[in-house]
Design a protein around this motif. Sequence first.
Motif, PDB file in Angstrom:
ATOM      1  N   ASP A  97      -0.502   4.470   0.157  1.00 56.97           N
ATOM      2  CA  ASP A  97      -1.178   5.570   0.837  1.00 56.97           C
ATOM      3  C   ASP A  97      -0.921   5.478   2.341  1.00 56.97           C
ATOM      4  N   GLU A 135       0.836  -1.199   0.000  1.00 56.73           N
ATOM      5  CA  GLU A 135       0.000   0.000   0.000  1.00 56.73           C
ATOM      6  C   GLU A 135       0.872   1.251   0.000  1.00 56.73           C
ATOM      7  N   GLY A 167      -0.194  -2.833  -9.185  1.00 62.39           N
ATOM      8  CA  GLY A 167      -0.663  -3.996  -8.442  1.00 62.39           C
ATOM      9  C   GLY A 167      -1.101  -5.153  -9.328  1.00 62.39           C
ATOM     10  N   ASN A 184      -3.383   0.340  -7.395  1.00 64.24           N
ATOM     11  CA  ASN A 184      -2.784   1.559  -7.932  1.00 64.24           C
ATOM     12  C   ASN A 184      -1.525   1.905  -7.155  1.00 64.24           C
ATOM     13  N   LEU A 185      -0.420   1.299  -7.580  1.00 63.59           N
ATOM     14  CA  LEU A 185       0.853   1.443  -6.890  1.00 63.59           C
ATOM     15  C   LEU A 185       1.872   2.152  -7.777  1.00 63.59           C
ATOM     16  N   LYS A 202     -12.066  -0.634  -0.832  1.00 64.74           N
ATOM     17  CA  LYS A 202     -11.821   0.034   0.447  1.00 64.74           C
ATOM     18  C   LYS A 202     -12.942   1.018   0.758  1.00 64.74           C
ATOM     19  N   ASP A 208      -2.920  -3.388  -2.927  1.00 65.49           N
ATOM     20  CA  ASP A 208      -3.567  -2.274  -3.606  1.00 65.49           C
ATOM     21  C   ASP A 208      -3.268  -2.412  -5.098  1.00 65.49           C
ATOM     22  N   THR A 257      -8.522  -2.223  -2.550  1.00 64.28           N
ATOM     23  CA  THR A 257      -8.272  -1.037  -3.364  1.00 64.28           C
ATOM     24  C   THR A 257      -9.466  -0.092  -3.369  1.00 64.28           C
ATOM     25  N   THR A 258      -9.229   1.124  -3.768  1.00 63.09           N
ATOM     26  CA  THR A 258     -10.320   2.103  -3.867  1.00 63.09           C
ATOM     27  C   THR A 258     -11.133   1.915  -5.142  1.00 63.09           C
ATOM     28  N   ASP A 308      -4.003   4.894   4.535  1.00 63.25           N
ATOM     29  CA  ASP A 308      -4.545   3.532   4.526  1.00 63.25           C
ATOM     30  C   ASP A 308      -3.658   2.578   5.315  1.00 63.25           C
TER      31      ASP A 308
END
Length: 150
Positions: free
Chosen positions: A19, A17, A78, A72-73, A122, A70, A100-101, A22
């Motif tokens: 963020d 992750e 990801g 979006n890394l 998430k 996640d 993930t979002t 998070d």
Amino acid sequence: MTIDDKGGRPIEVLLVEDDPGDVLMTREAFEEYKMRNTLRVVSDGVEALAYLRKEGEFAEANTPDLILLDLNLPRRDGREVLREIKNDPDLCRIPVVVLTTSQAEEDVLRSYQLHANAYVAKPVDFERFISVVKQIDDFFVSVVRLPTRR
């Protein structure tokens, strides 16, 4: 290895992750619910693969029992990480929960095509996020039988 009161064993969890918020919420979920599992964190896809392959600074890392990934890394997406994990005979047995979002249908479909074990969007609400992490933990510690760690 000690057994907790629910009959499960403590597990090693790798959180991939980027963020910091998070990461903090996940750590707080582990602390609030007194989860006895070990939470390790890496912040991008390159670090995740180095950790899993025990390369460089991660040479002494334990193989995780569960990966929270996640999509979006930075540095390595990801989806690419998931593909590499599931195509590696030494890593493919590790359950991967995409956390993930993204709620995009194409991300859900692609993640399952790449053999994710679960896809969880998430929640943005703190209490709901904590609840989701606890449910993931409960499922993988108390319900599912994981393979023995190598």
